[in-house]
Design a protein around this motif. Structure first.
Motif, mmCIF file in Angstrom:
data_model
loop_
_atom_site.group_PDB
_atom_site.id
_atom_site.type_symbol
_atom_site.label_atom_id
_atom_site.label_comp_id
_atom_site.label_asym_id
_atom_site.label_seq_id
_atom_site.Cartn_x
_atom_site.Cartn_y
_atom_site.Cartn_z
ATOM 1 N N CYS A 1 -7.607 -1.160 -1.825
ATOM 2 C CA CYS A 1 -8.336 -1.070 -0.562
ATOM 3 C C CYS A 1 -8.300 -2.403 0.169
ATOM 4 O O CYS A 1 -8.044 -3.453 -0.437
ATOM 5 C CB CYS A 1 -9.782 -0.615 -0.767
ATOM 6 S SG CYS A 1 -10.869 -1.842 -1.522
ATOM 7 N N HIS A 2 -8.549 -2.336 1.460
ATOM 8 C CA HIS A 2 -8.602 -3.523 2.309
ATOM 9 C C HIS A 2 -9.874 -3.440 3.158
ATOM 10 O O HIS A 2 -9.844 -2.932 4.287
ATOM 11 C CB HIS A 2 -7.377 -3.595 3.227
ATOM 12 C CG HIS A 2 -6.077 -3.643 2.493
ATOM 13 N ND1 HIS A 2 -5.357 -2.510 2.196
ATOM 14 C CD2 HIS A 2 -5.391 -4.691 1.989
ATOM 15 C CE1 HIS A 2 -4.254 -2.858 1.535
ATOM 16 N NE2 HIS A 2 -4.250 -4.170 1.404
ATOM 17 N N GLY B 1 -4.767 3.982 -0.588
ATOM 18 C CA GLY B 1 -5.744 3.148 0.085
ATOM 19 C C GLY B 1 -6.974 3.955 0.460
ATOM 20 O O GLY B 1 -7.040 5.167 0.232
ATOM 21 N N ARG C 1 0.811 -1.210 0.000
ATOM 22 C CA ARG C 1 0.000 0.000 0.000
ATOM 23 C C ARG C 1 0.850 1.268 0.000
ATOM 24 O O ARG C 1 0.375 2.332 -0.398
ATOM 25 C CB ARG C 1 -0.899 -0.030 1.245
ATOM 26 C CG ARG C 1 -1.743 1.207 1.449
ATOM 27 C CD ARG C 1 -2.655 1.010 2.632
ATOM 28 N NE ARG C 1 -3.197 2.258 3.101
ATOM 29 C CZ ARG C 1 -4.122 2.359 4.054
ATOM 30 N NH1 ARG C 1 -4.582 1.263 4.620
ATOM 31 N NH2 ARG C 1 -4.571 3.521 4.423
ATOM 32 N N THR D 1 -6.190 -8.094 -0.721
ATOM 33 C CA THR D 1 -6.024 -6.705 -1.125
ATOM 34 C C THR D 1 -6.713 -6.516 -2.468
ATOM 35 O O THR D 1 -6.388 -7.200 -3.442
ATOM 36 C CB THR D 1 -4.537 -6.338 -1.258
ATOM 37 O OG1 THR D 1 -3.902 -6.464 0.011
ATOM 38 C CG2 THR D 1 -4.384 -4.906 -1.752
#
Length: 308
Positions: free
Chosen positions: A90-91, A16, A11, A79
Motif C-alpha cells: 500500500c501507499h 495495492g 505495484r 511503499t
C-alpha cells in the motif's frame, strides 16, 4: 496520491489498496487481466476527478490541523509491504496521530487518506466506498486507525475508521482467493460484491409500527404529486413576474384573498397567500398584454417606498 514510475512498476505484480476496493466490489476479471499482463490499467491522467484529487491532496493536512491541532506528515515516499505477504502493498497518503503528540519523536499511529469529492455523496457513502481500501492499508501497515479526510468545494469533513480484526480477516480471505487466480494464471469470474459494514454503527429501522411516523409518511406520499405541482406552479409564477412590477397579485381565487408576488430591492421574489396591503391595492392597475401602463384604479398620494 500520484504514484512514481518505480512505485507503479513495483505495484503491478501485487495488490495495492485501490485494488482491494475492486476485489471486494467483485471486479475480478478485469483486474486479473491487468495483473497477468493481458490488459493495461486504465489511464487516469486525464480523468478530471482523479487529477483534482491529486492537486488538492496537499490541502488535507492543513484542514485537519486547523480543525484538530494535529499535524500530518506525507507518506508518499514509502511503499509499505505486508510483513508476511509480499504481494500485499500500500501507499498511504499521509500519516498522523490520534491525539496531539506530546513527544515529537512519537511515531504516527493513524493513516490520513485524502479524498476530494465534487459529487453530492454523503460522508457515509464515501466511508462505505473506501472502507476496504482503508482496511487494507491498516492491515499492511499494522496501524490501528485511519481517518478518511474529505475535501469538497465548499466544506471539509472527516470520518474515523478504526482497524477491525474481523473485517480484515474477511478482507484477507477474499484477497487470497483472488491472488490464487493470479498465481495460477486461471481466469476468475466476477463474484458478488462484499459490502462494507456500517462505519458509524447506526441502525436501519423499518418504521411502519410507529403510528405517528407512518401517518405523516403516508400524508407526504399521498400529497407528493400536489406538492410537486405546487413547486412547479410557484416557479412558473415567478418567471412570469413582469420586470416593471414590484407587486403582482391575483385576488379572489377559490373564494379566498388570492396570492401576490413581491420584488425586494435586491430583486428577490417572494410569494405569499392573501391580498396585498390596502395602500398597494389602491394603486393597483390591470395588466395589459401589450405592456402599456393603465391608469390607477384609484387616485393615490405620491408614490411611497414599499417595506420589502
Amino acid at each position: 496520491m500520484a504514484l512514481t514510475d518505480a512505485q507503479r512498476s513495483f505495484r503491478a505484480g501485487r495488490i495495492g489498496s485501490s485494488d482491494a476496493t475492486r476485489i471486494m466490489a467483485g471486479d475480478w476479471q478485469r483486474l486479473w487481466a491487468e495483473k497477468t499482463g493481458r490488459a493495461e490499467p486504465a489511464n487516469l491522467d486525464f480523468v478530471p476527478a482523479v487529477q483534482i484529487g491529486i492537486v488538492t491532496e496537499a490541502l488535507h493536512p492543513r484542514f485537519r490541523q486547523r480543525r484538530t491541532g494535529i499535524p500530518s506528515i506525507p507518506a508518499d515516499s514509502r511503499t509499505y509491504v505486508h510483513p508476511e505477504l509480499p504481494w500485499l502493498v500500500c501507499h498511504p497518503d499521509f500519516l498522523t496521530w490520534s491525539a496531539p503528540p506530546l513527544d515529537p519523536f512519537l511515531p504516527p499511529d493513524t493513516i490520513l487518506e485524502a479524498k476530494f469529492c465534487g459529487s453530492p455523496q454523503s460522508d457515509e457513502d464515501l466511508a462505505d466506498r473506501y472502507y476496504w481500501q482503508v482496511q487494507q492499508q491498516l492491515l499492511v501497515t499494522g496501524l490501528s486507525r485511519a481517518i478518511l479526510s474529505i475535501l469538497r468545494p465548499s466544506s471539509y469533513s472527516s470520518v474515523d475508521i478504526p482497524a477491525d480484526a474481523a473485517q480484515q480477516e474477511r478482507l484477507l480471505e477474499t484477497l487470497r482467493a483472488f491472488w490464487w487466480h493470479v498465481e495460477n494464471d486461471i481466469e476468475p469470474g466476477d463474484p458478488m460484491p462484499v459490502p462494507a459494514p456500517d462505519v458509524e454503527g447506526l441502525r436501519v429501522l423499518e418504521m411502519s409500527r410507529h403510528n405517528a411516523f407512518a401517518a405523516y409518511a403516508a400524508t407526504l406520499v399521498a400529497t407528493r404529486d400536489d406538492m410537486m405541482a405546487y413547486k412547479a406552479a410557484e416557479q412558473e409564477l415567478k418567471s412570469l413576474m413582469p420586470d416593471e412590477a414590484r407587486i403582482a397579485f391575483v385576488g379572489g381565487i377559490g373564494g379566498g384573498d388570492g396570492l401576490c408576488i413581491t420584488r425586494s430591492r435586491d430583486g428577490r421574489l417572494t410569494l405569499r397567500f392573501g391580498a396585498p396591503a390596502r395602500r398597494h391595492m389602491e394603486r393597483a392597475e390591470p395588466w395589459r398584454p401589450d405592456g402599456a401602463a393603465a391608469e390607477p384604479a384609484f387616485a393615490t398620494d405620491e408614490d411611497e417606498d414599499l417595506p420589502y
